[in-house]
Design an enzyme around this catalytic site. Structure first.
Site, PDB file in Angstrom:
ATOM      1  N   HIS A 131       0.869  -1.180   0.000  1.00 12.16           N
ATOM      2  CA  HIS A 131       0.000   0.000   0.000  1.00 12.16           C
ATOM      3  C   HIS A 131       0.912   1.239   0.000  1.00 12.16           C
ATOM      4  O   HIS A 131       2.014   1.186   0.556  1.00 12.16           O
ATOM      5  CB  HIS A 131      -0.826  -0.045   1.288  1.00 12.16           C
ATOM      6  CG  HIS A 131      -1.902   0.988   1.411  1.00 12.16           C
ATOM      7  ND1 HIS A 131      -1.644   2.288   1.769  1.00 12.16           N
ATOM      8  CD2 HIS A 131      -3.239   0.903   1.231  1.00 12.16           C
ATOM      9  CE1 HIS A 131      -2.790   2.958   1.814  1.00 12.16           C
ATOM     10  NE2 HIS A 131      -3.770   2.145   1.490  1.00 12.16           N
ATOM     11  N   ASP A 208       2.844  -4.745   8.052  1.00 12.04           N
ATOM     12  CA  ASP A 208       1.651  -3.933   7.841  1.00 12.04           C
ATOM     13  C   ASP A 208       0.447  -4.860   8.007  1.00 12.04           C
ATOM     14  O   ASP A 208       0.151  -5.670   7.135  1.00 12.04           O
ATOM     15  CB  ASP A 208       1.699  -3.315   6.434  1.00 12.04           C
ATOM     16  CG  ASP A 208       0.406  -2.588   6.058  1.00 12.04           C
ATOM     17  OD1 ASP A 208      -0.584  -2.707   6.807  1.00 12.04           O
ATOM     18  OD2 ASP A 208       0.388  -1.919   5.006  1.00 12.04           O
ATOM     19  N   GLN A 211      -4.791  -5.067   6.837  1.00 11.87           N
ATOM     20  CA  GLN A 211      -5.823  -5.983   6.351  1.00 11.87           C
ATOM     21  C   GLN A 211      -5.865  -7.281   7.137  1.00 11.87           C
ATOM     22  O   GLN A 211      -6.892  -7.952   7.188  1.00 11.87           O
ATOM     23  CB  GLN A 211      -5.593  -6.314   4.866  1.00 11.87           C
ATOM     24  CG  GLN A 211      -5.759  -5.142   3.931  1.00 11.87           C
ATOM     25  CD  GLN A 211      -7.185  -4.611   3.896  1.00 11.87           C
ATOM     26  OE1 GLN A 211      -8.146  -5.322   4.148  1.00 11.87           O
ATOM     27  NE2 GLN A 211      -7.315  -3.333   3.589  1.00 11.87           N
ATOM     28  N   LYS A 234     -10.716  -0.920  10.394  1.00 12.55           N
ATOM     29  CA  LYS A 234     -10.915  -2.101   9.546  1.00 12.55           C
ATOM     30  C   LYS A 234     -11.256  -3.323  10.403  1.00 12.55           C
ATOM     31  O   LYS A 234     -11.375  -4.437   9.904  1.00 12.55           O
ATOM     32  CB  LYS A 234      -9.672  -2.375   8.711  1.00 12.55           C
ATOM     33  CG  LYS A 234      -9.353  -1.222   7.734  1.00 12.55           C
ATOM     34  CD  LYS A 234      -8.226  -1.594   6.798  1.00 12.55           C
ATOM     35  CE  LYS A 234      -7.525  -0.391   6.200  1.00 12.55           C
ATOM     36  NZ  LYS A 234      -8.080   0.038   4.915  1.00 12.55           N
ATOM     37  N   CYS A 372      -4.713   2.372  -3.818  1.00 13.11           N
ATOM     38  CA  CYS A 372      -3.457   2.882  -3.233  1.00 13.11           C
ATOM     39  C   CYS A 372      -2.302   1.922  -3.429  1.00 13.11           C
ATOM     40  O   CYS A 372      -1.417   1.804  -2.577  1.00 13.11           O
ATOM     41  CB  CYS A 372      -3.618   3.207  -1.748  1.00 13.11           C
ATOM     42  SG  CYS A 372      -4.748   4.532  -1.421  1.00 13.11           S
TER      43      CYS A 372
HETATM   44  C1  LIG Z   1      -2.523  -2.876   3.383  1.00 10.49           C
HETATM   45  C2  LIG Z   1      -2.814  -1.522   3.915  1.00 10.49           C
HETATM   46  N1  LIG Z   1      -1.839  -0.807   4.479  1.00 10.49           N
HETATM   47  C3  LIG Z   1      -2.063   0.411   4.985  1.00 10.49           C
HETATM   48  C4  LIG Z   1      -3.303   0.990   4.934  1.00 10.49           C
HETATM   49  C5  LIG Z   1      -3.489   2.357   5.509  1.00 10.49           C
HETATM   50  O1  LIG Z   1      -4.367   2.323   6.605  1.00 10.49           O
HETATM   51  P1  LIG Z   1      -4.906   3.664   7.238  1.00 10.49           P
HETATM   52  O2  LIG Z   1      -5.436   4.479   6.111  1.00 10.49           O
HETATM   53  O3  LIG Z   1      -5.968   3.217   8.187  1.00 10.49           O
HETATM   54  O4  LIG Z   1      -3.770   4.330   7.920  1.00 10.49           O
HETATM   55  C6  LIG Z   1      -4.352   0.290   4.348  1.00 10.49           C
HETATM   56  C7  LIG Z   1      -5.675   0.907   4.221  1.00 10.49           C
HETATM   57  O5  LIG Z   1      -6.326   0.872   3.215  1.00 10.49           O
HETATM   58  C8  LIG Z   1      -4.102  -0.997   3.823  1.00 10.49           C
HETATM   59  O6  LIG Z   1      -5.077  -1.709   3.255  1.00 10.49           O
END
Ligand SMILES: Cc1ncc(COP(=O)(O)O)c(C=O)c1O
Lengths: 414, 148
Positions: A131, A208, A211, A234, A372
Site C-alpha cells: 500500500h 503492515d 488488512q 478495519k 493505493c
Molecule cells: C494494506 C494496507 N496498508 C495500509 C493501509 C493504511 O491504513 P490507514 O489508512 O488506516 O492508515 C491500508 C488501508 O487501506 C491498507 O489496506
C-alpha cells in the site's frame, strides 16, 4: 472450480446484521450491499454506543486529573491497551502505542527508528504489493539518508517470490517492511518465514497488518516481528485510532517522535526528560473516545470468534470467486493459494470506474481504482480493478446481487 | 441559423433528461453519448493533454478559431466520456467570455452528478476547470490580437 449453490451456516448472520444499524439503510432506493470492507468495515451498535457513552457519561482528559471522571476515562482508555495486547499477543502492554492508524504507525517507525539506524548505502526491502502507506515513508527516508529501496517482486498469481526475497536479503538490508495481507489482491504473505529469514541477516521487520488484523489470528511473539501496525477502523472499530506494536527493547532505545504533553517526564528550558513507554510516543491529548470504543470492537470480534468469522468469510470468498469466474471476459487479479476475504477483478473492455458507478446505482458498494497500490497495478498492466471485500455480516444473497449487478453493468456498458 | 446559447443548450439537456424516469435510461443515454463521441486522434493523447482524475483519464484538446473556442476530448471510461461529451456540446464553439461565465447548472439539474462531481474519482471538476482555463488563455490572446 464448481460453483457451490449454498454456503454453510457458520455464523448467525441475521442476528449479526441486526447489530449493524447501517446495514438497514437504503442506497438509491435499494437495500445497501456493502462490499467495501477492506476500505473500512461498518460498526456494530455496541461500538457506536461506546463512543456516545463516553461523551455522555465520563468525558475527561486522561492520565492527569484526579477527579472521578478523569479516572474513569483513564481506566477505560488503558483497558483498550490491554485488550489490544491480548488481541495481537504482545508480551507487554507498553508495547502497544496508540496511533491514528496504520499509516501513522509506519511513519512513526520511519521517523524514529529509521532516522536512528539507516545510513547511506543501507537497503530497505518492501514488496511490489505494498500500500502507498508502506512505500512513501520509506522513499522519503531513503532519499534523506541516501539509502536504497528494494522491491520483492510479485508473480502472476499475485504471490511474493520467496526465492527473489531470499536473494534480495543481504547484510546491507536493515529493514523489511511487508504487508501481511494485500488490500488489492487478498494474498496472505508468509510473513513468519520472511521474518525469520530477515532476522538471520540482521534486518528488522515491520508488518503492515492493516488488512490481516481483522481476518487472521495475530501473535506478534510467535511471528517475532519487530513492529506491527494496524487500524481500528478495519476491525469494526472507529476511524482515527490504530496501533503500532514494537518490541519493548526497540521502542525503549528509539528516539521520540512528536514532542508535547504526556510524552514528557520533566520539562525545563534546558532539558526535557521523556516519559516511559508507551507514553513516550503518545504526545498530546489522544483520541480518547475512539480508543475506548476500539476495545468494544475487539471484544465484539473476540466474542464471535475469529475462526468462525474467517470460515464464513472464506466461504463467501470461494462462492464469489466461483460465481465471478462464470462471467465472460472477467479476469481475477490475485489468485494466490493463500487468500482472505477479498476478490479483485477486471472485465475486458470496461473501465472499473464505470462498473463501480453502475453498481452504486443498484445500492452495491464496491471499491474501484488502484487501491493505493499503483506500482502493483502497473505490475499487472492495468490501471485499476473492481474489488469486492467481505465481512462477517455479508451473505451469499449479497454476492448474488453483486453478480446480477455485474451482469447488468456489462450489458449496459459493453 | 445562429448557434444556441450555452444556457439554451443546457436547457435542452435538462429537458432530455426529464423524459427519463429510471436511472438506467439516464445512464444508457450518457453511455451512448460516450460511445458516440468521436475518438481523439492518438497524437493528442499526450501527457500534456491529460486531465488526471483519480481513476479515469481524460484527454482534452482545445483550439481557437474566429473568436471561438472548440474542444475535443476522450476518456478511457465511458461514463466520464459521456459527461465530457455533454460538456463539449454545451461549451464548444462559444466565445471565451461565455465559457468563463458559464455556471453549468445542468450538471446538478439532471440529478445524477451529485456524487460524480464531488468525489475525486473522476476528473469532471478538473475537466470543467481546464475548459475554463483554456477560455481564459484564449481571452488573453484575443486581447492581445485586438490591441495589435
Ligand atoms: C494494506 C494496507 N496498508 C495500509 C493501509 C493504511 O491504513 P490507514 O489508512 O488506516 O492508515 C491500508 C488501508 O487501506 C491498507 O489496506
Amino acid at each position: 472450480m464448481k460453483a457451490p449453490n449454498s454456503i454453510p451456516q457458520v455464523l448467525d448472520v441475521t442476528s449479526i446484521r441486526n447489530q449493524f444499524p447501517i446495514l438497514n439503510r437504503r442506497v438509491k432506493e435499494k437495500p445497501l450491499v456493502y462490499l467495501d470492507n477492506a476500505a473500512t468495515s461498518q460498526k456494530p451498535r455496541s461500538v457506536i454506543d461506546a463512543i456516545s457513552d463516553y461523551y455522555t457519561n465520563y468525558n475527561a482528559n486522561i492520565h492527569r486529573g484526579i477527579h472521578t471522571l478523569a479516572e474513569e476515562a483513564t481506566m477505560a482508555y488503558e483497558a483498550t491497551r490491554h485488550t489490544v495486547q491480548e488481541f495481537i499477543g504482545a508480551a507487554f502492554p507498553e508495547e502497544i502505542i496508540f496511533t491514528r492508524g496504520t499509516t501513522e504507525g509506519i511513519n512513526l517507525v520511519a521517523y524514529t527508528w529509521g532516522r536512528q539506524h539507516i545510513i547511506p548505502g543501507d537497503e530497505i526491502l518492501i514488496s511490489a504489493m505494498e500500500h502507498h502507506s508502506n512505500i512513501v515513508p520509506w522513499q522519503i527516508l531513503c532519499e534523506e539518508k541516501d539509502a536504497v529501496l528494494k522491491i520483492i517482486p510479485v508473480n502472476d498469481h499475485g504471490e511474493l517470490s520467496m526465492d527473489a526475497y531470499l536473494e534480495l536479503l543481504n547484510e546491507r538490508t536493515k529493514l523489511v517492511s511487508i504487508v501481511q495481507v494485500s488490500n488489492a489482491l487478498g494474498t496472505v504473505n508468509p510473513v513468519k518465514e520472511m521474518i525469520s529469514a530477515a532476522h538471520k541477516t540482521g534486518a528488522r521487520v515491520l508488518v503492515d497488518g492493516a488488512q490481516s488484523a481483522v481476518h487472521l489470528d495475530i501473535d506478534v511473539q510467535d511471528l517475532d516481528c519487530d513492529f506491527f501496525a494496524f487500524s481500528a477502523h478495519k476491525v469494526y472499530g472507529p476511524t482515527g485510532i490504530g496501533v503500532l506494536y514494537g518490541k519493548k527493547e526497540l521502542l525503549d532505545s528509539m528516539p521520540v517522535f512528536q514532542g508535547g504533553g504526556e510524552m514528557i517526564k520533566e520539562v525545563t528550558f534546558e532539558k526535557t526528560t521523556y516519559n516511559d513507554l508507551p507514553y513516550k510516543y503518545e504526545a498530546g491529548t489522544p483520541n480518547i473516545a475512539d480508543t475506548i470504543a476500539f476495545k468494544t470492537a475487539l471484544d465484539f470480534v473476540k466474542e464471535i470468534g475469529k475462526a468462525s468469522i474467517r470460515e464464513h468469510e472464506n466461504n463467501l470468498l470461494d462462492y464469489a470467486t466461483a460465481q465471478l469466474q462464470q462471467i465472460p471476459g472477467l479476469r481475477i487479479i490475485g489468485e494466490a493459494r493463500e487468500k482472505v476475504s477479498l476478490v479483485s477483478f477486471v472485465i475486458k473492455g470496461i473501465h472499473p470506474q464505470d462498473i463501480g458507478i453502475i453498481l452504486d446505482n443498484m445500492g452495491i458498494a464496491v471499491r474501484t481504482g488502484h487501491h493505493c497500490t499503483q506500482p502493483l497495478m502497473k505490475r499487472f498492466g492495468i490501471s485499476g480493478t473492481v474489488r469486492a471485500s467481505f465481512a462477517l455480516y455479508n451473505t451469499r444473497e449479497e454476492i448474488d446481487t453483486l453478480i446480477n449487478g455485474l451482469q447488468k453493468a456489462i450489458k449496459m456498458l459493453l | 441559423m445562429s448557434k444556441k446559447s450555452i444556457i439554451e443548450t443546457e436547457q435542452e439537456i435538462i429537458d432530455d433528461f426529464s423524459l427519463f424516469d429510471s436511472w438506467e435510461d439516464k445512464y444508457e443515454y450518457i453511455i451512448d453519448l460516450g460511445k458516440k463521441l468521436p475518438l481523439l486522434e492518438e497524437q493528442y493523447k499526450t501527457e500534456e493533454n491529460k486531465i488526471k482524475g483519480c481513476q479515469s483519464t481524460v484527454w482534452l484538446v482545445a483550439s481557437y478559431r474566429d473568436g471561438k473556442v472548440f474542444f475535443k476530448a476522450d476518456s478511457d471510461a465511458v461514463i466520464v466520456k459521456g459527461l465530457v461529451s455533454m460538456l463539449i456540446t454545451v461549451l464548444s464553439g462559444h466565445q471565451p467570455d461565455e465559457i468563463i461565465a458559464a455556471k453549468l447548472d445542468f450538471i446538478r439539474e439532471i440529478g445524477m452528478f451529485t456524487h460524480l462531481a464531488q468525489t475525486r474519482s473522476n476528473g469532471l471538476l478538473a475537466m470543467i476547470k481546464q475548459m475554463k482555463n483554456y477560455a481564459i488563455a484564449y481571452k488573453t490572446i484575443q486581447g492581445i490580437e485586438q490591441k495589435q
